[in-house]
Design a protein around this motif. Sequence first.
Motif, PDB file in Angstrom:
ATOM      1  N   HIS A 134      26.020   8.002  -2.757  1.00 43.01           N
ATOM      2  CA  HIS A 134      25.332   7.995  -1.459  1.00 43.01           C
ATOM      3  C   HIS A 134      24.268   6.661  -1.428  1.00 43.01           C
ATOM      4  O   HIS A 134      23.713   6.322  -0.379  1.00 43.01           O
ATOM      5  CB  HIS A 134      24.480   9.151  -0.923  1.00 43.01           C
ATOM      6  CG  HIS A 134      25.270  10.388  -0.869  1.00 43.01           C
ATOM      7  ND1 HIS A 134      26.248  10.239   0.213  1.00 43.01           N
ATOM      8  CD2 HIS A 134      25.374  11.387  -1.283  1.00 43.01           C
ATOM      9  CE1 HIS A 134      26.939  11.332   0.253  1.00 43.01           C
ATOM     10  NE2 HIS A 134      26.458  12.248  -0.922  1.00 43.01           N
ATOM     11  N   PHE A 135      23.809   6.141  -2.486  1.00 41.24           N
ATOM     12  CA  PHE A 135      23.055   5.061  -2.610  1.00 41.24           C
ATOM     13  C   PHE A 135      23.566   3.732  -2.181  1.00 41.24           C
ATOM     14  O   PHE A 135      24.713   3.361  -2.628  1.00 41.24           O
ATOM     15  CB  PHE A 135      22.143   5.043  -3.908  1.00 41.24           C
ATOM     16  CG  PHE A 135      21.351   6.086  -4.370  1.00 41.24           C
ATOM     17  CD1 PHE A 135      20.811   7.139  -3.462  1.00 41.24           C
ATOM     18  CD2 PHE A 135      20.904   6.240  -5.711  1.00 41.24           C
ATOM     19  CE1 PHE A 135      19.986   8.065  -3.950  1.00 41.24           C
ATOM     20  CE2 PHE A 135      19.934   7.047  -6.190  1.00 41.24           C
ATOM     21  CZ  PHE A 135      19.693   8.377  -5.096  1.00 41.24           C
ATOM     22  N   SER A 136      22.843   2.961  -1.712  1.00 43.96           N
ATOM     23  CA  SER A 136      23.039   1.394  -1.420  1.00 43.96           C
ATOM     24  C   SER A 136      22.264   0.538  -1.988  1.00 43.96           C
ATOM     25  O   SER A 136      22.262  -0.524  -2.159  1.00 43.96           O
ATOM     26  CB  SER A 136      23.055   1.213   0.308  1.00 43.96           C
ATOM     27  OG  SER A 136      21.791   1.237   0.457  1.00 43.96           O
ATOM     28  N   GLY A 137      21.146   0.891  -2.750  1.00 44.69           N
ATOM     29  CA  GLY A 137      20.286   0.164  -3.416  1.00 44.69           C
ATOM     30  C   GLY A 137      19.902   0.778  -4.837  1.00 44.69           C
ATOM     31  O   GLY A 137      20.078   1.864  -5.056  1.00 44.69           O
ATOM     32  N   MET A 138      19.760  -0.208  -5.728  1.00 42.81           N
ATOM     33  CA  MET A 138      19.557   0.042  -7.209  1.00 42.81           C
ATOM     34  C   MET A 138      18.220  -0.692  -7.722  1.00 42.81           C
ATOM     35  O   MET A 138      17.745  -1.730  -7.110  1.00 42.81           O
ATOM     36  CB  MET A 138      20.504  -0.100  -8.024  1.00 42.81           C
ATOM     37  CG  MET A 138      20.983  -1.573  -7.792  1.00 42.81           C
ATOM     38  SD  MET A 138      22.306  -2.242  -9.167  1.00 42.81           S
ATOM     39  CE  MET A 138      21.166  -2.134 -10.712  1.00 42.81           C
ATOM     40  N   HIS A 139      17.633  -0.031  -8.775  1.00 39.18           N
ATOM     41  CA  HIS A 139      16.413  -0.871  -9.285  1.00 39.18           C
ATOM     42  C   HIS A 139      16.773  -2.186  -9.960  1.00 39.18           C
ATOM     43  O   HIS A 139      17.876  -2.330 -10.690  1.00 39.18           O
ATOM     44  CB  HIS A 139      15.753  -0.016 -10.401  1.00 39.18           C
ATOM     45  CG  HIS A 139      15.243   1.478  -9.857  1.00 39.18           C
ATOM     46  ND1 HIS A 139      14.573   2.358 -10.604  1.00 39.18           N
ATOM     47  CD2 HIS A 139      15.179   1.801  -8.615  1.00 39.18           C
ATOM     48  CE1 HIS A 139      14.218   3.189 -10.168  1.00 39.18           C
ATOM     49  NE2 HIS A 139      14.531   3.226  -8.791  1.00 39.18           N
ATOM     50  N   THR A 140      15.804  -2.856  -9.981  1.00 41.22           N
ATOM     51  CA  THR A 140      16.139  -4.316 -10.758  1.00 41.22           C
ATOM     52  C   THR A 140      14.580  -4.427 -11.656  1.00 41.22           C
ATOM     53  O   THR A 140      13.898  -3.949 -11.310  1.00 41.22           O
ATOM     54  CB  THR A 140      16.245  -5.538 -10.189  1.00 41.22           C
ATOM     55  OG1 THR A 140      15.049  -5.617  -9.247  1.00 41.22           O
ATOM     56  CG2 THR A 140      17.542  -5.317  -9.111  1.00 41.22           C
ATOM     57  N   ARG A 141      14.864  -5.011 -12.756  1.00 40.67           N
ATOM     58  CA  ARG A 141      13.588  -5.035 -14.022  1.00 40.67           C
ATOM     59  C   ARG A 141      12.952  -6.423 -13.242  1.00 40.67           C
ATOM     60  O   ARG A 141      11.668  -6.478 -13.570  1.00 40.67           O
ATOM     61  CB  ARG A 141      14.169  -5.212 -15.433  1.00 40.67           C
ATOM     62  CG  ARG A 141      13.030  -5.392 -16.281  1.00 40.67           C
ATOM     63  CD  ARG A 141      13.389  -5.584 -17.617  1.00 40.67           C
ATOM     64  NE  ARG A 141      12.423  -5.838 -18.668  1.00 40.67           N
ATOM     65  CZ  ARG A 141      12.053  -6.990 -19.189  1.00 40.67           C
ATOM     66  NH1 ARG A 141      12.854  -8.000 -18.967  1.00 40.67           N
ATOM     67  NH2 ARG A 141      10.956  -7.252 -19.855  1.00 40.67           N
ATOM     68  N   HIS A 142      13.714  -7.262 -13.023  1.00 41.01           N
ATOM     69  CA  HIS A 142      13.196  -8.774 -13.078  1.00 41.01           C
ATOM     70  C   HIS A 142      12.449  -9.098 -11.759  1.00 41.01           C
ATOM     71  O   HIS A 142      11.759 -10.006 -11.534  1.00 41.01           O
ATOM     72  CB  HIS A 142      14.179  -9.800 -13.246  1.00 41.01           C
ATOM     73  CG  HIS A 142      15.394  -9.608 -12.001  1.00 41.01           C
ATOM     74  ND1 HIS A 142      14.963 -10.356 -11.054  1.00 41.01           N
ATOM     75  CD2 HIS A 142      16.704  -9.051 -12.225  1.00 41.01           C
ATOM     76  CE1 HIS A 142      16.018 -10.136 -10.424  1.00 41.01           C
ATOM     77  NE2 HIS A 142      17.034  -9.577 -10.738  1.00 41.01           N
ATOM     78  N   ASP A 143      12.414  -8.141 -10.813  1.00 42.33           N
ATOM     79  CA  ASP A 143      12.285  -8.557  -9.403  1.00 42.33           C
ATOM     80  C   ASP A 143      10.944  -7.746  -8.723  1.00 42.33           C
ATOM     81  O   ASP A 143      11.002  -7.562  -7.700  1.00 42.33           O
ATOM     82  CB  ASP A 143      13.302  -8.583  -8.420  1.00 42.33           C
ATOM     83  CG  ASP A 143      12.999  -9.574  -7.157  1.00 42.33           C
ATOM     84  OD1 ASP A 143      12.116 -10.386  -7.314  1.00 42.33           O
ATOM     85  OD2 ASP A 143      13.629  -9.315  -6.070  1.00 42.33           O
ATOM     86  N   ALA A 144      10.278  -7.101  -9.634  1.00 36.89           N
ATOM     87  CA  ALA A 144       9.220  -6.432  -9.265  1.00 36.89           C
ATOM     88  C   ALA A 144       8.079  -7.613  -8.634  1.00 36.89           C
ATOM     89  O   ALA A 144       8.285  -8.486  -9.037  1.00 36.89           O
ATOM     90  CB  ALA A 144       8.498  -5.508 -10.231  1.00 36.89           C
ATOM     91  N   HIS A 145       7.099  -7.073  -7.820  1.00 36.50           N
ATOM     92  CA  HIS A 145       6.255  -7.993  -7.421  1.00 36.50           C
ATOM     93  C   HIS A 145       4.381  -7.439  -7.754  1.00 36.50           C
ATOM     94  O   HIS A 145       4.279  -6.354  -8.221  1.00 36.50           O
ATOM     95  CB  HIS A 145       6.198  -8.001  -5.925  1.00 36.50           C
ATOM     96  CG  HIS A 145       5.230  -6.948  -5.264  1.00 36.50           C
ATOM     97  ND1 HIS A 145       5.460  -5.411  -5.046  1.00 36.50           N
ATOM     98  CD2 HIS A 145       4.064  -7.150  -4.815  1.00 36.50           C
ATOM     99  CE1 HIS A 145       4.506  -5.001  -4.635  1.00 36.50           C
ATOM    100  NE2 HIS A 145       3.503  -6.069  -4.283  1.00 36.50           N
ATOM    101  N   CYS A 146       3.835  -8.319  -7.706  1.00 33.88           N
ATOM    102  CA  CYS A 146       2.445  -8.237  -7.931  1.00 33.88           C
ATOM    103  C   CYS A 146       1.627  -9.298  -7.169  1.00 33.88           C
ATOM    104  O   CYS A 146       2.072 -10.549  -7.159  1.00 33.88           O
ATOM    105  CB  CYS A 146       2.052  -8.419  -9.474  1.00 33.88           C
ATOM    106  SG  CYS A 146       0.266  -7.982  -9.764  1.00 33.88           S
ATOM    107  N   ILE A 147       0.592  -8.923  -6.576  1.00 35.65           N
ATOM    108  CA  ILE A 147      -0.273  -9.648  -5.773  1.00 35.65           C
ATOM    109  C   ILE A 147      -1.816  -9.661  -6.498  1.00 35.65           C
ATOM    110  O   ILE A 147      -2.244  -8.622  -6.677  1.00 35.65           O
ATOM    111  CB  ILE A 147      -0.620  -9.434  -4.230  1.00 35.65           C
ATOM    112  CG1 ILE A 147       0.866  -9.741  -3.591  1.00 35.65           C
ATOM    113  CG2 ILE A 147      -1.523 -10.289  -3.802  1.00 35.65           C
ATOM    114  CD1 ILE A 147       0.665  -9.517  -2.046  1.00 35.65           C
ATOM    115  N   LEU A 148      -2.082 -10.781  -7.092  1.00 37.21           N
ATOM    116  CA  LEU A 148      -3.387 -10.772  -7.769  1.00 37.21           C
ATOM    117  C   LEU A 148      -4.301 -12.232  -7.302  1.00 37.21           C
ATOM    118  O   LEU A 148      -3.852 -12.996  -6.531  1.00 37.21           O
ATOM    119  CB  LEU A 148      -3.098 -11.108  -9.159  1.00 37.21           C
ATOM    120  CG  LEU A 148      -2.468 -10.060 -10.071  1.00 37.21           C
ATOM    121  CD1 LEU A 148      -2.005 -10.591 -11.442  1.00 37.21           C
ATOM    122  CD2 LEU A 148      -3.573  -9.001 -10.233  1.00 37.21           C
TER     123      LEU A 148
END
Length: 452
Positions: free
Chosen positions: A409-423
């Motif tokens: 049922h899933f259409s999306g999956m995790h990725t390691r390289h594309d997390a975000h952070c605003i600092l």
Amino acid sequence: MTRSRKVLVLGIDGLPYGLLSDYIEKGYLPGFKKILDSGFKLHQMDASIPDVSSTSWTSFMTGVGPGEHGIYGFMDLRPGTYKMFFPNSRDVKAPALWEIIGQTSGGKGSTLNDKYVGGIKSPLRSVVLNIPQTYPALPLNGVLTAGFVCPDLKSGTYPESAYNYLKSIGYLSDVDAQKAVSARDAFFDELFLALDKRAEAFEHFMDNSEWDLFVSVITETDRLHHFFFDAARDENNPVNKTFISFYKKMDEVIGRLYARFMEITDGQGLFITMSDHGFTVLEKEVYVNNWLKEEGLLKINTAREYYEGIEAGTKAFAMDPARFYINVEGRYPAGSVSVSDKNAVVADLKGRLLSLKYEGRPVIKAVYENAEIYKGPAAVAGPDLVCVSNDGFDLKGPLKKEGVFGKGHFSGMHTRHDAHCILPASIDTGERLHIEALAGFMLDKLVGNRSN
């Protein structure tokens, strides 16, 4: 503590750098745009390995890797057995940020703790709302309500007064994700309601609690992404408008919390947004235990449940997500690989994984051996190999699926390289930001100079 030393972290589960950048550019997210125009920088960030929420959030809150904190997934095996258990907050072996600054670590230590503990002259207070892997709520100097998985709000909240408040407003620890499949409109109604309740609680505790560190997480993005990430950029998808509407609503919440924090701290506090991993469109699920069976490396007796069905002759088995364990004699009841042969089996399995393809395309991006990435006393309990897949291939560990490739049922999956952070742009993050680094930035602000 002076106002200027306060820290606010807004975690947004699974919010990818790429999508956030696109939506800001399209003008959908004026709240985020205002933050970035006020001296902040958006970074692409690496998540933990594996990039599952339980592991990555624990790496965030402890500032160390799984080799120290001991959490490798939502499920694990009891030592010396094939019996599964659900690791909870009591199984985290390194102190969380709030335990370090609140002096409530109960004797737990870590390399991060050692750097800062000497600089903490008196306990600091924290408000911790909705971080996964914090159930049950352990006593702390402040307030905590657990995130996913939180089966019981009362056991997941400390102190009792915080539970009474959350119960009074109809707070939701999570949404019923099954509705995304069986009752889509009801799922979206609940998703927006959960965000409203989340925001109401965040603002209440921000204004009515004493705190030095405030960490709050929005989980609803992860639920939205797993089921409907294919709608994120597809204007012809019937869910696209609802997807964007949710993001706009979330942007309003982020904007309000940012403005209130800047007011509280006279613009001098440390503000951060971040995610525990990224997301991409899922093309195929890869049932790695079935692949191991086809390769002749795994033998299962389906009359027994789960991993207790592993039989002699098995060389390797896998657990979600993408964790591979060599079935070594003495480590497991049906261990079939001698200690002297383990390295050869590891090398063989690594080569086979890197050769795994779907329609001519490599499934696996990288395979890491335990000692390459895990350092610390808990590394011995970690997987022998762990994989990072190429985008689109979601590695799964069920034992009773048919075939190697499929789609649920899933259409999306995790990725390691594309997390975000605003600092703040003034923070030197080095060449590439990693989720484990964020705790150090927070402690630098809260405590000041490192003790060594």
